[in-house]
Design a protein around this motif. Structure first.
Motif, PDB file in Angstrom:
ATOM      1  N   LEU A   1      15.407  13.839 -92.984  1.00 26.35           N
ATOM      2  CA  LEU A   1      14.550  13.088 -92.069  1.00 26.35           C
ATOM      3  C   LEU A   1      13.117  13.008 -92.575  1.00 26.35           C
ATOM      4  N   GLN A   2      12.633  14.117 -93.082  1.00 29.62           N
ATOM      5  CA  GLN A   2      11.246  14.157 -93.552  1.00 29.62           C
ATOM      6  C   GLN A   2      11.050  13.287 -94.780  1.00 29.62           C
ATOM      7  N   VAL A   3      12.043  13.260 -95.659  1.00 33.64           N
ATOM      8  CA  VAL A   3      11.940  12.403 -96.839  1.00 33.64           C
ATOM      9  C   VAL A   3      11.933  10.939 -96.400  1.00 33.64           C
ATOM     10  N   TYR A   4      12.725  10.643 -95.395  1.00 31.92           N
ATOM     11  CA  TYR A   4      12.741   9.281 -94.865  1.00 31.92           C
ATOM     12  C   TYR A   4      11.347   8.914 -94.325  1.00 31.92           C
ATOM     13  N   GLU A   5      10.754   9.819 -93.548  1.00 27.79           N
ATOM     14  CA  GLU A   5       9.403   9.585 -93.005  1.00 27.79           C
ATOM     15  C   GLU A   5       8.392   9.437 -94.145  1.00 27.79           C
ATOM     16  N   ALA A   6       8.479  10.333 -95.115  1.00 25.73           N
ATOM     17  CA  ALA A   6       7.517  10.309 -96.233  1.00 25.73           C
ATOM     18  C   ALA A   6       7.677   9.036 -97.050  1.00 25.73           C
ATOM     19  N   SER A   7       8.891   8.557 -97.192  1.00 23.33           N
ATOM     20  CA  SER A   7       9.101   7.355 -98.009  1.00 23.33           C
ATOM     21  C   SER A   7       8.512   6.131 -97.310  1.00 23.33           C
ATOM     22  N   LYS A   8       8.556   6.126 -95.980  1.00 19.45           N
ATOM     23  CA  LYS A   8       7.932   5.010 -95.259  1.00 19.45           C
ATOM     24  C   LYS A   8       6.432   4.967 -95.517  1.00 19.45           C
ATOM     25  N   GLN A   9       5.858   6.134 -95.850  1.00 23.18           N
ATOM     26  CA  GLN A   9       4.420   6.196 -96.109  1.00 23.18           C
ATOM     27  C   GLN A   9       4.099   6.136 -97.594  1.00 23.18           C
TER      28      GLN A   9
ATOM     29  N   SER B   1      20.046  16.143-104.054  1.00 18.84           N
ATOM     30  CA  SER B   1      19.978  15.069-105.041  1.00 18.84           C
ATOM     31  C   SER B   1      20.073  13.700-104.354  1.00 18.84           C
ATOM     32  N   CYS B   2      20.976  13.579-103.386  1.00 23.40           N
ATOM     33  CA  CYS B   2      21.120  12.295-102.680  1.00 23.40           C
ATOM     34  C   CYS B   2      19.891  12.001-101.820  1.00 23.40           C
ATOM     35  N   ILE B   3      19.301  13.048-101.246  1.00 22.52           N
ATOM     36  CA  ILE B   3      18.089  12.839-100.432  1.00 22.52           C
ATOM     37  C   ILE B   3      16.965  12.292-101.321  1.00 22.52           C
ATOM     38  N   ALA B   4      16.798  12.887-102.500  1.00 25.77           N
ATOM     39  CA  ALA B   4      15.763  12.416-103.435  1.00 25.77           C
ATOM     40  C   ALA B   4      16.062  10.972-103.841  1.00 25.77           C
ATOM     41  N   ARG B   5      17.322  10.726-104.148  1.00 27.51           N
ATOM     42  CA  ARG B   5      17.730   9.405-104.637  1.00 27.51           C
ATOM     43  C   ARG B   5      17.491   8.318-103.586  1.00 27.51           C
ATOM     44  N   TYR B   6      17.922   8.583-102.356  1.00 26.74           N
ATOM     45  CA  TYR B   6      17.769   7.550-101.338  1.00 26.74           C
ATOM     46  C   TYR B   6      16.312   7.425-100.888  1.00 26.74           C
TER      47      TYR B   6
ATOM     48  N   GLY C   1       7.974  21.871 -87.312  1.00 29.88           N
ATOM     49  CA  GLY C   1       7.500  21.608 -88.667  1.00 29.88           C
ATOM     50  C   GLY C   1       6.453  20.513 -88.677  1.00 29.88           C
ATOM     51  N   LYS C   2       5.867  20.288 -89.864  1.00 33.14           N
ATOM     52  CA  LYS C   2       4.797  19.286 -89.954  1.00 33.14           C
ATOM     53  C   LYS C   2       4.802  18.651 -91.342  1.00 33.14           C
ATOM     54  N   LEU C   3       4.863  17.326 -91.332  1.00 34.36           N
ATOM     55  CA  LEU C   3       4.795  16.581 -92.591  1.00 34.36           C
ATOM     56  C   LEU C   3       3.346  16.190 -92.869  1.00 34.36           C
ATOM     57  N   LEU C   4       2.870  16.510 -94.057  1.00 39.75           N
ATOM     58  CA  LEU C   4       1.528  16.079 -94.479  1.00 39.75           C
ATOM     59  C   LEU C   4       1.695  15.080 -95.611  1.00 39.75           C
ATOM     60  N   VAL C   5       0.977  13.977 -95.514  1.00 40.38           N
ATOM     61  CA  VAL C   5       1.034  12.955 -96.561  1.00 40.38           C
ATOM     62  C   VAL C   5      -0.403  12.582 -96.897  1.00 40.38           C
ATOM     63  N   ALA C   6      -0.735  12.512 -98.169  1.00 38.99           N
ATOM     64  CA  ALA C   6      -2.102  12.132 -98.539  1.00 38.99           C
ATOM     65  C   ALA C   6      -2.132  11.533 -99.937  1.00 38.99           C
ATOM     66  N   GLU C   7      -3.146  10.734-100.168  1.00 39.36           N
ATOM     67  CA  GLU C   7      -3.353  10.195-101.511  1.00 39.36           C
ATOM     68  C   GLU C   7      -4.065  11.221-102.368  1.00 39.36           C
ATOM     69  N   VAL C   8      -3.662  11.300-103.612  1.00 38.79           N
ATOM     70  CA  VAL C   8      -4.211  12.304-104.521  1.00 38.79           C
ATOM     71  C   VAL C   8      -4.697  11.593-105.784  1.00 38.79           C
TER      72      VAL C   8
ATOM     73  N   THR D   1       0.693   8.961-103.768  1.00 38.08           N
ATOM     74  CA  THR D   1       0.852   9.541-102.444  1.00 38.08           C
ATOM     75  C   THR D   1       1.804  10.721-102.551  1.00 38.08           C
ATOM     76  N   ALA D   2       1.332  11.863-102.041  1.00 37.49           N
ATOM     77  CA  ALA D   2       2.120  13.095-102.110  1.00 37.49           C
ATOM     78  C   ALA D   2       2.423  13.577-100.701  1.00 37.49           C
ATOM     79  N   ALA D   3       3.523  14.296-100.555  1.00 42.77           N
ATOM     80  CA  ALA D   3       3.892  14.850 -99.257  1.00 42.77           C
ATOM     81  C   ALA D   3       4.271  16.315 -99.417  1.00 42.77           C
ATOM     82  N   VAL D   4       3.922  17.106 -98.430  1.00 44.16           N
ATOM     83  CA  VAL D   4       4.440  18.476 -98.341  1.00 44.16           C
ATOM     84  C   VAL D   4       4.953  18.641 -96.915  1.00 44.16           C
ATOM     85  N   TYR D   5       5.999  19.411 -96.791  1.00 44.24           N
ATOM     86  CA  TYR D   5       6.550  19.603 -95.451  1.00 44.24           C
ATOM     87  C   TYR D   5       6.509  21.080 -95.071  1.00 44.24           C
TER      88      TYR D   5
END
Ligand SMILES: *[C@@H]1O[C@H](CO)[C@@H](O)[C@H](O)[C@H]1NC(C)=O
Ligand SMILES: *[C@@H]1O[C@H](CO)[C@@H](O)[C@H](O)[C@H]1NC(C)=O
Ligand SMILES: *[C@@H]1O[C@H](CO)[C@@H](O)[C@H](O)[C@H]1NC(C)=O
Ligand SMILES: *[C@@H]1O[C@H](CO)[C@@H](O)[C@H](O)[C@H]1NC(C)=O
Ligand SMILES: *[C@@H]1O[C@H](CO)[C@@H](O)[C@H](O)[C@H]1NC(C)=O
Length: 511
Positions: free
Chosen positions: A61-69, A125-130, A296-303, A25-29
């Motif tokens: 925030l977007q990383v948090y949303e993307a991680s839930k998906q 770095s902390c955003i990626a880590r968490y 803004g807009k978060l896109l998440v999809a399986e690749v 699953t990949a995300a772009v914001y």
């Protein structure tokens, strides 16, 4: 939000139903950067940090949303943390030193004091880590240099437009300095072009380049040709230019041409013509283009993971090994009677070419600063031919509802405005108005449904196929292929009006 499952892919490629394809699953914001209203004035470091922090908080925030998906990787756009139009001096407080990850392994979240003036790297770095995901962010970098270095700028430092890649623990694993700057007086071009490839446990290797780079051989095409890269992350701040270079239009064309996955994150500033991001595979796109929204807009999809693709044969990774798709299965096959019709038309137009008469009246008009030779589409169906230098373009078409003015254009020459690059283009465009001098200007709406085959005798093999429908919606060609030194694209059965169908050829050797 619902994640598009692999069904979107299977539907689009009409492959047999398959299970067990390896996907991630990949995300772009698409980020609407909070801008500095006076980018020409140098702020203090404190002010610059406060500004970037506002953008970083949105990233978080977007990383948090993307991680839930379930996202394993996320890409943010170019200039996402500070915006545009700085000078070399005024951007300085925004810049950070970024230790070379090929020399030192550093996790800024775990060791924030190791390098001074790296508050942005720390937070990324902390955003990626968490979020437990790979994170790609674009930022400004400073690197001091010695007088003994003949390229060292007079102020004693390099300033780079840099993409930084963090792994899912927050370590910096790679960085890339943008090669093809687009009027960015704040930044230096790196001394040598960089081919940056990084590895992930979930999908193997990725290549990376930035914005304007996508139009050039180095490093974009070279990464694919010479480094075996089958997926690319692409931060961009792309100003859309119709008819041929709208962001999503070229992003899809690039992924299709090379048979790769492309994760593209653009800025969202419709007031500066910036919108258009997507997650592209060679045969399906999950894209976003929106001139109305102010958010803004978060896109998440399986690749799927592509292990081999050469235009006719595709192989995807699965839990059982490799899955091979037979020739042509990745194309949507037109039904048989129509195929015959097209082949008849091809024969006719080849004779027509031999006869060398019946050319419509040609006219010249500028399209995106290039002097195209055009011929008007005057009938409901027929054939058109138009040439420019050594390139001849042909169109066999059938028009079911005619209201707009259309023209077939050819251009074979060096583009010299806002960048120098050699083009060979065959383009069917809807003219912006009702007179021929509007052909080549951007039209965004159309109601004419057109079935067509477009082809040309290109001298380059790098041809990007583009089809745009009304309101800048992406379509894909039914077929793309070489037959006897001509490259062909066909499309039938569109349900919306056509604004552009183009074969955008880049002849890199002649740049
Ligand atoms: C940056 O400056 C250029 C040239 O002055 C202008 O056309 C453009 O709109 C500006 N972009 C932004 C985002 O301010
Ligand atoms: C960071 O800056 C401080 C104050 O200027 C200095 O004392 C310290 O040595 C620097 N640390 C590093 C790791 O460069
Ligand atoms: C594409 O790859 C397949 C499988 O490796 C091979 O059989 C085929 O000849 C290739 N086709 C082209 C056009 O290179
Ligand atoms: C385009 O090219 C034609 C043919 O060479 C020339 O007559 C015409 O002046 C050119 N138009 C422009 C705007 O340069
Ligand atoms: C393309 O076709 C035209 C017309 O037949 C011909 O004059 C031209 O030389 C061809 N170009 C190439 C590269 O073969």
């Amino acid at each position: 939000m619902e994640i598009p499952s692999l069904d979107w892919l299977l539907l689009a490629c009409q492959c047999m139903l398959v299970s067990g394809i390896d996907v991630y699953t990949a995300a772009v914001y698409e980020h609407r950067s909070i801008l500095n209203p006076s980018p020409e004035i140098r702020p203090t470091r404190q002010k610059a940090l406060k500004h970037m922090k506002e953008n970083l908080n949105i990233y978080q925030l977007q990383v948090y949303e993307a991680s839930k998906q379930g996202a394993k990787i996320i890409v943010f756009p170019e200039n996402g943390l500070y915006g545009f139009n700085f000078t070399r001096d005024s951007i300085f407080p925004y810049l950070e030193p970024i230790p070379d990850p090929t020399v030192v392994k550093w996790n800024p979240c775990l060791h924030p004091k190791a390098v001074n003036d790296t508050e942005v790297l720390y937070q990324l770095s902390c955003i990626a880590r968490y979020g437990k995901m790979y994170l790609i962010a674009n930022m400004g970098e400073r690197q001091s240099c010695k007088r003994s270095d003949p390229w060292c700028p007079s102020d004693g430092r390099y300033q780079f437009n840099t993409d930084v890649i963090f792994d899912a623990e927050g370590s910096i694993i790679a960085k890339y300095h943008k090669q093809n700057l687009y009027f960015e007086e704040a930044f230096n071009t790196p001394k040598v072009v960089e081919h940056v490839v990084f590895n992930t446990p979930f999908a193997g290797k990725f290549g990376i380049f930035t914005c304007f780079d996508i139009l050039f051989y180095e490093p974009a095409v070279s990464l694919i040709d010479n480094y075996g890269v089958k997926q690319i992350v692409f931060p961009t701040a792309w100003m859309n230019q119709l008819p041929l270079l709208s962001a999503i239009e070229f992003q899809q064309a690039f992924a299709t041409a090379f048979g790769i996955n492309l994760l593209a994150a653009n800025q969202h500033h419709p007031e500066y013509k910036m919108t258009g991001s997507g997650i592209y595979t060679p045969f399906a796109s999950h894209d976003y283009y929106n001139m109305e929204s102010r958010e803004g807009k978060l896109l998440v999809a399986e690749v799927p993971i592509i292990t081999h693709y050469n235009g006719s044969s595709l192989e995807l990774k699965t839990s059982q090994g490799t899955l091979k798709f037979p020739e042509r299965h990745i194309h949507i096959e037109p039904s048989a009677p129509q195929l015959q019709r097209w082949s008849v038309q091809m024969d006719q137009s080849q004779q027509f070419l031999g006869a060398a008469d019946g050319l419509g009246d040609i006219f010249y008009s500028l399209m995106m600063y290039d002097n195209y030779t055009f011929v008007l589409m005057t009938d409901l169906e027929g054939d058109l031919q138009v040439c420019s230098s050594t390139l001849c373009c042909h169109l066999a078409y059938q028009h079911s509802h005619a209201s707009g003015l259309y023209a077939l254009g050819a251009f074979d020459g060096l583009h010299t405005v806002h960048g120098v690059y050699y083009l060979q283009v065959c383009a069917l465009v809807k003219c912006a108005g009702s007179s021929i001098d509007t052909c080549g200007q951007s039209a965004t709406t159309a109601s004419d449904i057109i079935d067509f085959q477009l082809w040309g005798n290109f001298s380059t093999h790098h041809i990007y196929s583009e089809i745009l429908a009304t309101e800048v919606k992406l379509y894909r060609a039914d077929t793309l292929e070489w037959v006897n030194n001509n490259f062909y694209m066909t499309k039938q059965g569109m349900t919306e009006g056509l604004i552009t169908a183009a074969l955008y050829g880049r002849w890199y050797e002649k740049d």
